[in-house]
Design a protein around this motif. Structure first.
Motif, short mmCIF file in Angstrom:
data_model
loop_
_atom_site.label_atom_id
_atom_site.label_comp_id
_atom_site.label_asym_id
_atom_site.label_seq_id
_atom_site.Cartn_x
_atom_site.Cartn_y
_atom_site.Cartn_z
N LEU A 200 0.85 -1.19 0.00
CA LEU A 200 0.00 0.00 0.00
C LEU A 200 0.88 1.24 0.00
CD1 LEU A 200 -2.61 -0.98 2.76
CD2 LEU A 200 -3.00 -1.01 0.29
N SER A 201 0.33 2.35 -0.45
CA SER A 201 1.07 3.61 -0.38
C SER A 201 1.12 4.08 1.07
CB SER A 201 0.40 4.67 -1.25
OG SER A 201 -0.87 5.01 -0.72
N GLN A 202 2.07 4.96 1.37
CA GLN A 202 2.18 5.50 2.72
C GLN A 202 0.92 6.24 3.11
OE1 GLN A 202 5.73 7.80 3.40
NE2 GLN A 202 4.86 8.86 5.16
N SER A 203 0.33 6.98 2.17
CA SER A 203 -0.89 7.74 2.47
C SER A 203 -2.06 6.80 2.77
CB SER A 203 -1.24 8.68 1.31
OG SER A 203 -1.44 7.95 0.11
N ALA A 204 -2.11 5.66 2.06
CA ALA A 204 -3.20 4.70 2.31
C ALA A 204 -3.06 4.09 3.70
CB ALA A 204 -3.19 3.61 1.24
N VAL A 205 -1.82 3.77 4.08
CA VAL A 205 -1.59 3.22 5.42
C VAL A 205 -1.98 4.24 6.48
CG1 VAL A 205 0.20 2.45 7.04
CG2 VAL A 205 0.26 1.67 4.67
N SER A 206 -1.58 5.48 6.30
CA SER A 206 -1.91 6.53 7.26
C SER A 206 -3.42 6.72 7.37
CB SER A 206 -1.25 7.84 6.83
OG SER A 206 -1.55 8.88 7.75
N ALA A 207 -4.10 6.68 6.23
CA ALA A 207 -5.56 6.86 6.24
C ALA A 207 -6.25 5.72 7.00
CB ALA A 207 -6.07 6.93 4.80
N GLN A 208 -5.75 4.50 6.84
CA GLN A 208 -6.37 3.37 7.54
C GLN A 208 -6.15 3.48 9.05
OE1 GLN A 208 -5.55 -0.52 6.03
NE2 GLN A 208 -6.09 0.00 3.92
#
Length: 297
Positions: free
Chosen positions: A31-39
């Motif tokens: 996953l992208s870093q932004s996707a991980v942060s959003a989760q």
């Protein structure tokens, strides 16, 4: 927090907690870093508590995050156990045969194996601890699917995870022994022992094998007691040991490299190799492990 916790969000949280990095977690989860942060933000909204403390370099757990981590692991383990019992985990059936030198087996490798196994409940992991040279030979003979160990001689076989100096070590506060150089070594075959003996022979310095032990702990114990000098990776020198060198009359030792070989035709071996690459990147910094473009034999 009325709705059930999302196991996908819990998995992301556990991976971030283990990697201590959104970037490292993203590599493991694809996953992208932004996707991980959003989760993680979504999970924090479900919980109603901050779970992580973020800064520009590392990620740390809050008190609530520490509490949730244990529950999250248990919930994910139960979920995977149910999937396996119901037949949904058959895709990871089989066995992954891993060989590792004690440098790895006594360090972070067990945690990496635990995390890898937790997401693949149908997969059995077998670990054998041995000397690096022996592991590489046995891998070539088909005894292992993946091996990680150390060597002093260069070779095109395998992938170098990182390099570091081999160092002479001795008790920090004990006087140096007189006479022939007393060595604390692993039994043959051992790349550290071979490099030390070769360096002393080239320097025309007499030596004797004062202590032999099959474990790193045993070798360091002899050195800490001031009984013998041990050739070990520089990274294992602790507060009770000091490094010796040219100023004490000892010859220079070569660098050693920590190497991984794996069966590129076995998906589980390829996945675990990628997990090892990511673990080394997280611990040493991406781009700093001296990765070489070598094909696995």
């Amino acid at each position: 927090m009325d709705s059930p916790l999302d196991t996908a969000l819990l998995l992301t949280f556990v991976v971030v907690a283990d990697a201590r990095s959104f970037t490292g977690a993203g590599r493991r989860l694809h996953l992208s870093q932004s996707a991980v942060s959003a989760q993680v933000v979504r999970l924090e909204e479900q919980i109603g508590r901050a779970l992580l403390v973020r800064n520009t370099r590392r990620v740390a757990l809050t008190e609530h995050g520490q509490t949730l981590l244990g529950y999250a692991r248990a919930m994910l383990n139960l979920s995977e156990e149910a999937r396996t019992r119901l037949g949904a985990g058959d895709a990871y059936g089989g066995k992954l045969r891993i060989g590792a030198s004690e440098d790895f087996a006594g360090g972070w490798l067990p945690d990496a194996m635990r995390r890898f196994s937790a997401a693949r409940r149908g997969l059995l992991l077998d670990l054998t601890v041995d000397i690096g040279d022996s592991l590489f030979r046995r891998h070539a003979n088909g005894d292992f699917d993946l091996v990680i160990g150390s060597r002093c001689s260069s070779s095109n076989a395998g992938t170098t995870l990182w390099r570091e100096p081999l160092a002479w070590t001795f008790a920090r506060h004990e006087p140096l022994p007189e006479g022939d150089v007393p060595l604390a070594c692993f039994p043959d075959p051992c790349p550290f022992r071979e490099a030390a003996v070769k360096a002393l022979a080239l320097a025309d310095m007499p030596y004797r094998i004062a202590c032999e032990s099959p474990s790193v702990m045993g070798i360091r114990a002899f050195a800490r007691a001031g009984i013998a000098i041990a050739p070990v990776p520089r990274s294992v020198i602790d507060d009770e040991l000091r490094e010796l060198g040219v100023s004490e009359g000892l010859p220079e030792l070569p660098d050693i490299e920590f190497v991984m070989m794996y069966d590129a035709e076995k998906p589980a071996a390829v996945e675990f190799a990628e997990a090892i690459f990511q673990e080394v990147d997280v611990r040493m910094g991406a781009g700093k492990r001296g990765l070489v473009a070598a094909k696995n034999a």
